[in-house]
Design a protein around this motif. Structure first.
Motif, PDB file in Angstrom:
ATOM      1  N   CYS A  42       0.833  -1.215   0.000  1.00 27.32           N
ATOM      2  CA  CYS A  42       0.000   0.000   0.000  1.00 27.32           C
ATOM      3  C   CYS A  42       0.859   1.254   0.000  1.00 27.32           C
ATOM      4  CB  CYS A  42      -0.924   0.018   1.210  1.00 27.32           C
ATOM      5  SG  CYS A  42      -2.222  -1.225   1.133  1.00 27.32           S
ATOM      6  N   LEU A  71       0.555   3.650  -3.142  1.00 27.64           N
ATOM      7  CA  LEU A  71      -0.080   4.959  -2.933  1.00 27.64           C
ATOM      8  C   LEU A  71       0.912   6.106  -3.127  1.00 27.64           C
ATOM      9  CD1 LEU A  71      -2.361   4.102   0.131  1.00 27.64           C
ATOM     10  CD2 LEU A  71      -3.111   4.581  -2.209  1.00 27.64           C
ATOM     11  N   LEU A  89      -1.368   4.906 -10.653  1.00 27.49           N
ATOM     12  CA  LEU A  89      -2.501   4.742  -9.737  1.00 27.49           C
ATOM     13  C   LEU A  89      -3.753   5.292 -10.404  1.00 27.49           C
ATOM     14  CD1 LEU A  89      -2.574   3.700  -6.734  1.00 27.49           C
ATOM     15  CD2 LEU A  89      -2.633   6.086  -6.020  1.00 27.49           C
ATOM     16  N   GLU A  95      -8.312   5.783  -9.312  1.00 26.33           N
ATOM     17  CA  GLU A  95      -9.197   5.841  -8.147  1.00 26.33           C
ATOM     18  C   GLU A  95      -9.612   4.450  -7.669  1.00 26.33           C
ATOM     19  OE1 GLU A  95      -9.951   8.709  -6.347  1.00 26.33           O
ATOM     20  OE2 GLU A  95     -10.802   7.244  -4.966  1.00 26.33           O
ATOM     21  N   LYS A 138      -6.607   3.242  -5.744  1.00 25.55           N
ATOM     22  CA  LYS A 138      -6.418   4.153  -4.622  1.00 25.55           C
ATOM     23  C   LYS A 138      -7.446   3.860  -3.525  1.00 25.55           C
ATOM     24  CE  LYS A 138      -5.850   9.136  -3.857  1.00 25.55           C
ATOM     25  NZ  LYS A 138      -7.122   9.861  -3.664  1.00 25.55           N
ATOM     26  N   SER A 139      -8.690   3.701  -3.911  1.00 24.85           N
ATOM     27  CA  SER A 139      -9.740   3.423  -2.918  1.00 24.85           C
ATOM     28  C   SER A 139      -9.432   2.147  -2.151  1.00 24.85           C
ATOM     29  CB  SER A 139     -11.099   3.270  -3.608  1.00 24.85           C
ATOM     30  OG  SER A 139     -11.507   4.490  -4.167  1.00 24.85           O
ATOM     31  N   GLU A 197      -6.123   2.617  -0.016  1.00 27.99           N
ATOM     32  CA  GLU A 197      -6.334   3.432   1.189  1.00 27.99           C
ATOM     33  C   GLU A 197      -7.069   2.629   2.258  1.00 27.99           C
ATOM     34  OE1 GLU A 197      -6.698   7.929  -0.760  1.00 27.99           O
ATOM     35  OE2 GLU A 197      -8.509   6.763  -0.338  1.00 27.99           O
ATOM     36  N   SER A 221      -6.447  -3.929  -4.968  1.00 24.00           N
ATOM     37  CA  SER A 221      -5.811  -2.666  -5.370  1.00 24.00           C
ATOM     38  C   SER A 221      -4.691  -2.879  -6.383  1.00 24.00           C
ATOM     39  CB  SER A 221      -5.265  -1.911  -4.151  1.00 24.00           C
ATOM     40  OG  SER A 221      -3.995  -2.405  -3.786  1.00 24.00           O
ATOM     41  N   SER A 255      -2.234  -0.627  -9.966  1.00 26.72           N
ATOM     42  CA  SER A 255      -1.145   0.020  -9.243  1.00 26.72           C
ATOM     43  C   SER A 255       0.098  -0.840  -9.369  1.00 26.72           C
ATOM     44  CB  SER A 255      -1.518   0.229  -7.776  1.00 26.72           C
ATOM     45  OG  SER A 255      -1.578  -1.003  -7.090  1.00 26.72           O
TER      46      SER A 255
END
Lengths: 379, 379
Positions: free
Chosen positions: B219, B223, B228, B230, B233-234, B237, B271, B275
């Protein structure tokens, strides 16, 4: 617990939420493929290609809002493919599904798949048509839980409004001859969803707000409810945080708002797995049944008067309404007859799991008919 | 960009992350079904039932850690079903997969499915055996991207350690005759995952921490990276927030920690879609290649010395190490030869997308061999 045999209408969220949580956890069917990204709609042709069966066409159901809009020229039609504008002035009906499936069967025999592009109603219509291309009889025969026995044709969901969670749900809400109820089944979720935040950018501000609030209100109801586990809590918290970024923190509508609200809708839809809605939905079902009030706006009309149940959530809701310059209709129950009020209350009080989630096992002592009547009169 | 033909080993995360993000978004294949809940393992028999094919057995691969543990008596064996303890002292090998699949084919002809119950290695082993029950040749033939052409047998993943994200990934990392590389394909994800936080409660504290940090470090790297969107990222996070609840905020290991870390792992795995990891992974691959250091602990050993790249993350990492009373090995590179260091650096610097994600397009100017050599000497 509400079941498929009840005669009251039950709407979207409750149908998504039914599971026997006391004894067993729901085994949640996921959508097959997810693609998320700004502009990923341009990959649609490539995504669809391996799913074409010979020369059987793909049918694109596009929300009629997009007639004469640029999006209608971006549909990757090939061969016998057909673009149909879906009239979603009203939420979809079983008769509409049956007629569409019948026409397609007569015209093509079989089709390669159905692609729904639009808001929750268009997505639900696409799911239902897919199922009725292969399941005999009428869509009304399958309103309920796990009545669908055969997979539908390949189906794709492409939201152009964010908030309903219809892109990941296992239902499709239909108004039938006797009730409003979804075709809830493991065959209902999409095989593919295409999440392109660019597609939501030109949505009308009021509509976008009402639909976004479908997600926000669900989160408030489920996170403050008595049914929840870490799966649904994680998704619900994320969805709520994203709604706040969009409607509380942002001072203008930016591309990031589209990105975030699309993820809020997806996360909110996923959070349904092990959670339940509450007072706003239970009351709004009465409006929907009697007055045909659409889901998003109905929830907003009710939420506006729920300070007693969700004080922090309603305060924030009102702030968002004001900040975003939205009008919430009022006075919609003025002039209703005694019979009308009774009908709405019967429908609403029939939503037992929602009330129990919101108010606990003794909810019937708390939400009396008098209290509910007062609430409806305020709307 | 790293590809299947490279001769350097590439490990878990990079294989999950390869996609041509400049021109197209990855179409992410989801697992079929998810069930999440404390105690949901007891629904396993019922979940498996409709997936049994005649009397063909289900094969349960259980992490050898559970030999003589109560979990080994809770496997819902029926008919010819077989419980096999998987030796995951080392991360899985293509030869181990081939031998297991061959034995099962000779013994049963066909099987109904494979259920992997354990940490990331056991889950990866189960995925690979499933694929090799139907695909000809050796697992080594399919190390790479999208080489698997036929679906495997039904496969189920049940994690007993949280953090790897293997439960939702489209890879299975295998050490083959010439390289360490996964079978990355849309046929690789599980048909079903069973997420029961009760199963992780008795994990050894060190192991639990190292595996949890696989998620935390990913992460931080993603991040703070340059790749990246959304979606990732969501999820990233949320995973990070849940890791913090467990390793920073909590003062003891509670059932809520198991709930939260299991969701962190799931969200961290999701995620990966859009990413990429960074410096810790790139350096740790060198250790893994030369010294066979396992993934979780290798990342921790490296992260401990990355203040220059992730100052806030490393500070928090060290706080978590101390708070949770964990020992991070040190001095593991002492006594290595010049040739050894060169081999590790070659491997690490081959991980171009990771370095680019972490340091930008000019990463080669920033991460010189001298700097990397200094870093390895500190480990």
């Amino acid at each position: 617990m509400v079941n498929a045999g009840m005669t009251f209408p039950v709407s979207l969220t409750i149908q998504k939420s039914i599971c026997n949580m006391a004894t067993a956890f729901r085994n949640f069917k996921m959508v097959g493929y997810v693609i998320y990204g700004r502009g990923c709609f341009h990959q649609l042709d490539e995504i669809l290609a391996p799913n074409r069966k010979g020369d059987a066409p793909l049918i694109f159901l596009l929300d009629h809002f997009f007639q004469n809009q640029p999006l209608s020229n971006r549909i990757p039609l090939r061969g016998k493919d057909e673009l149909i504008f879906a009239d979603v002035t009203y939420e979809p009906k079983t008769s509409q599904v049956d007629a569409l499936a019948q026409t397609l069967k007569e015209k093509y025999g079989t089709i390669s798949g159905v692609i729904g592009i639009g808001g929750g109603s268009t997505l639900d219509l696409a799911k239902a048509v897919s199922l009725m291309m292969t399941n005999p009889g009428s869509a009304a025969d399958y309103q309920g839980w796990d009545l669908v026995k055969v997979p539908g044709v390949y189906k794709v969901g492409i939201p152009t409004l964010s908030g309903t969670g219809a892109e990941v749900s296992r239902t499709t809400v239909l108004t039938g001859p006797t009730r409003k109820l979804g075709m809830n089944s493991d065959f209902t979720p999409f095989d593919q969803i295409v999440l392109d935040p660019e597609l939501t950018h030109n949505a009308p501000a009021n509509q976008r707000f009402y639909t976004g609030m479908d997600c926000y209100i669900h989160c408030i109801e489920s996170l403050e409810g008595t049914y929840l586990n870490e799966f649904s809590k994680s998704y619900g918290e994320k969805a709520l945080e994203l709604c706040r970024k969009v409607f509380v923190d942002s001072n203008e509508w930016t591309p990031a708002c589209d990105d975030q609200l699309m993820m809020a809708s997806y996360a909110g839809g996923m959070s349904i797995a092990y959670s339940q809605v509450g007072v706003a939905h239970a009351v709004s079902y009465g409006l929907s049944y009697l007055l045909g009030t659409k889901h998003g706006i109905g929830n907003c009309i009710v939420m506006n008067h729920l300070e007693a149940y969700y004080p922090a959530g309603v305060k924030e809701f009102k702030y968002m309404v004001e900040k975003n310059g939205i009008e919430i209709p009022s006075g919609i129950c003025s002039g209703l007859s005694e019979e009308d009020f009774n009908k709405m209350m019967d429908v609403s009080l029939g939503m037992k799991p929602l009330w129990e989630n919101a108010l606990g096992k003794n909810w019937e002592q708390i939400m009396t008919r008098e209290k509910l009547r007062d609430l409806y009169e305020k709307l």
